[in-house]
Design a protein around this motif. Sequence first.
Motif, short mmCIF file in Angstrom:
data_model
loop_
_atom_site.label_atom_id
_atom_site.label_comp_id
_atom_site.label_asym_id
_atom_site.label_seq_id
_atom_site.Cartn_x
_atom_site.Cartn_y
_atom_site.Cartn_z
N LYS A 196 4.09 -6.58 -1.14
CA LYS A 196 2.65 -7.14 -1.71
C LYS A 196 1.57 -6.31 -1.04
O LYS A 196 0.49 -6.76 -1.19
CB LYS A 196 2.67 -8.58 -1.44
N LYS A 197 1.93 -5.57 -0.16
CA LYS A 197 0.83 -4.77 0.58
C LYS A 197 1.05 -3.23 0.45
O LYS A 197 2.05 -2.94 1.07
CB LYS A 197 0.50 -5.40 2.06
N LEU A 198 0.07 -2.37 0.22
CA LEU A 198 0.24 -0.88 0.24
C LEU A 198 -0.71 -0.35 1.19
O LEU A 198 -2.02 -0.61 0.85
CB LEU A 198 0.20 -0.46 -1.04
N VAL A 199 -0.35 0.10 2.14
CA VAL A 199 -1.27 0.97 3.22
C VAL A 199 -1.08 2.42 3.27
O VAL A 199 0.40 2.90 3.42
CB VAL A 199 -1.05 0.55 4.49
N LEU A 200 -1.94 3.18 2.74
CA LEU A 200 -1.88 4.75 2.67
C LEU A 200 -2.78 5.50 3.49
O LEU A 200 -3.87 5.08 3.85
CB LEU A 200 -2.26 5.07 1.13
N ASN A 201 -2.30 6.53 4.05
CA ASN A 201 -3.06 7.75 4.80
C ASN A 201 -3.29 8.62 3.81
O ASN A 201 -2.20 9.19 3.15
CB ASN A 201 -2.29 8.14 5.87
N ILE A 202 -4.36 8.92 3.09
CA ILE A 202 -4.60 9.83 2.04
C ILE A 202 -5.42 11.06 2.41
O ILE A 202 -6.44 10.96 3.10
CB ILE A 202 -5.54 8.92 0.94
N LYS A 203 -4.50 12.35 2.32
CA LYS A 203 -5.04 13.57 2.75
C LYS A 203 -5.86 14.10 1.51
O LYS A 203 -5.12 14.30 0.50
CB LYS A 203 -4.07 14.33 3.19
N TYR A 204 -7.26 14.18 1.47
CA TYR A 204 -7.84 14.75 0.38
C TYR A 204 -8.51 16.00 0.98
O TYR A 204 -9.49 15.89 1.68
CB TYR A 204 -9.00 13.79 -0.08
N THR A 205 -8.18 17.10 0.40
CA THR A 205 -8.57 18.43 0.89
C THR A 205 -9.35 19.04 -0.22
O THR A 205 -8.83 19.56 -1.07
CB THR A 205 -7.18 19.31 1.33
N ASP A 239 -16.10 17.79 1.03
CA ASP A 239 -16.13 16.37 0.30
C ASP A 239 -15.20 15.51 0.97
O ASP A 239 -14.17 15.79 1.64
CB ASP A 239 -15.61 16.80 -1.28
N THR A 240 -15.42 14.20 0.86
CA THR A 240 -14.69 13.11 1.24
C THR A 240 -14.35 12.02 0.20
O THR A 240 -15.30 11.91 -0.80
CB THR A 240 -15.11 12.46 2.64
N LEU A 241 -13.30 11.37 0.46
CA LEU A 241 -13.34 9.87 -0.47
C LEU A 241 -14.39 9.21 -0.66
O LEU A 241 -14.49 8.58 0.80
CB LEU A 241 -11.86 9.73 -0.44
N ALA A 242 -14.54 8.44 -1.44
CA ALA A 242 -15.78 7.44 -1.35
C ALA A 242 -15.06 6.09 -1.85
O ALA A 242 -15.32 5.17 -1.17
CB ALA A 242 -16.99 7.58 -2.31
N ARG A 274 -6.76 5.91 -8.75
CA ARG A 274 -8.04 6.85 -9.40
C ARG A 274 -8.81 7.02 -8.13
O ARG A 274 -9.12 6.10 -7.31
CB ARG A 274 -8.94 5.89 -10.28
N PHE A 275 -9.53 8.09 -7.96
CA PHE A 275 -10.24 8.52 -6.73
C PHE A 275 -11.63 8.87 -7.16
O PHE A 275 -11.76 9.72 -8.11
CB PHE A 275 -9.64 9.97 -5.87
N CYS A 321 -8.52 22.94 -7.27
CA CYS A 321 -8.49 23.29 -6.13
C CYS A 321 -8.29 22.15 -4.93
O CYS A 321 -8.11 22.22 -3.81
CB CYS A 321 -9.57 24.02 -5.50
N THR A 322 -8.51 20.86 -5.48
CA THR A 322 -8.39 19.58 -4.83
C THR A 322 -6.78 19.15 -4.38
O THR A 322 -6.01 19.20 -5.54
CB THR A 322 -9.11 18.47 -5.38
N LYS A 323 -6.57 18.95 -3.41
CA LYS A 323 -5.11 18.80 -3.02
C LYS A 323 -5.18 17.14 -2.29
O LYS A 323 -5.87 16.97 -1.73
CB LYS A 323 -4.28 19.60 -1.97
N VAL A 324 -4.18 16.34 -2.95
CA VAL A 324 -4.11 15.04 -2.56
C VAL A 324 -2.86 14.87 -2.11
O VAL A 324 -1.74 15.10 -2.84
CB VAL A 324 -4.38 13.97 -3.67
N ASP A 325 -2.42 14.18 -0.82
CA ASP A 325 -1.21 13.79 -0.44
C ASP A 325 -1.42 12.30 -0.03
O ASP A 325 -2.41 11.95 0.59
CB ASP A 325 -0.66 14.52 0.77
#
Length: 118
Positions: free
Chosen positions: A35-44, A48-51, A88-89, A21-25
């Motif tokens: 050399k740098k990755l910047v992400l907006n992570i939608k964790y639904t 709950d929220t990402l730690a 890995r989340f 049931c967890t969706k991640v975008d």
Amino acid sequence: MAFSRMLAVAVLAALVVGAMCTKVDLTVEKGSDAKKLVLNIKYTRPGDTLAEVELRQHGSEEWEPMTKKGNLWEVKSAKPLIGPMNFRFMSKGGMKNVFDEVIPTAFKIGTTYTPEYN
């Protein structure tokens, strides 16, 4: 004894259903480069929220921690990042997920990548 097995099966089923049931975008944001990755992570996942978020580059055995800055997660590398990249989340609620081969080396800013569940 039978009750213990039924309880174990029920708990396992709840964990599997919860994971499904967890969706991640993951959206690649401005500021990202080779050399740098910047992400907006939608964790639904309700309530709950990402730690923690970690990235593993293609061919590596090492998980690199990503740093949270506001609503964005980022990682910097001395060398160009090698994809496809794995993630890995870990959530504050204890949910753990690993997604393989999510973002390619030639990622595009503004593109949203949605990992597949195995």
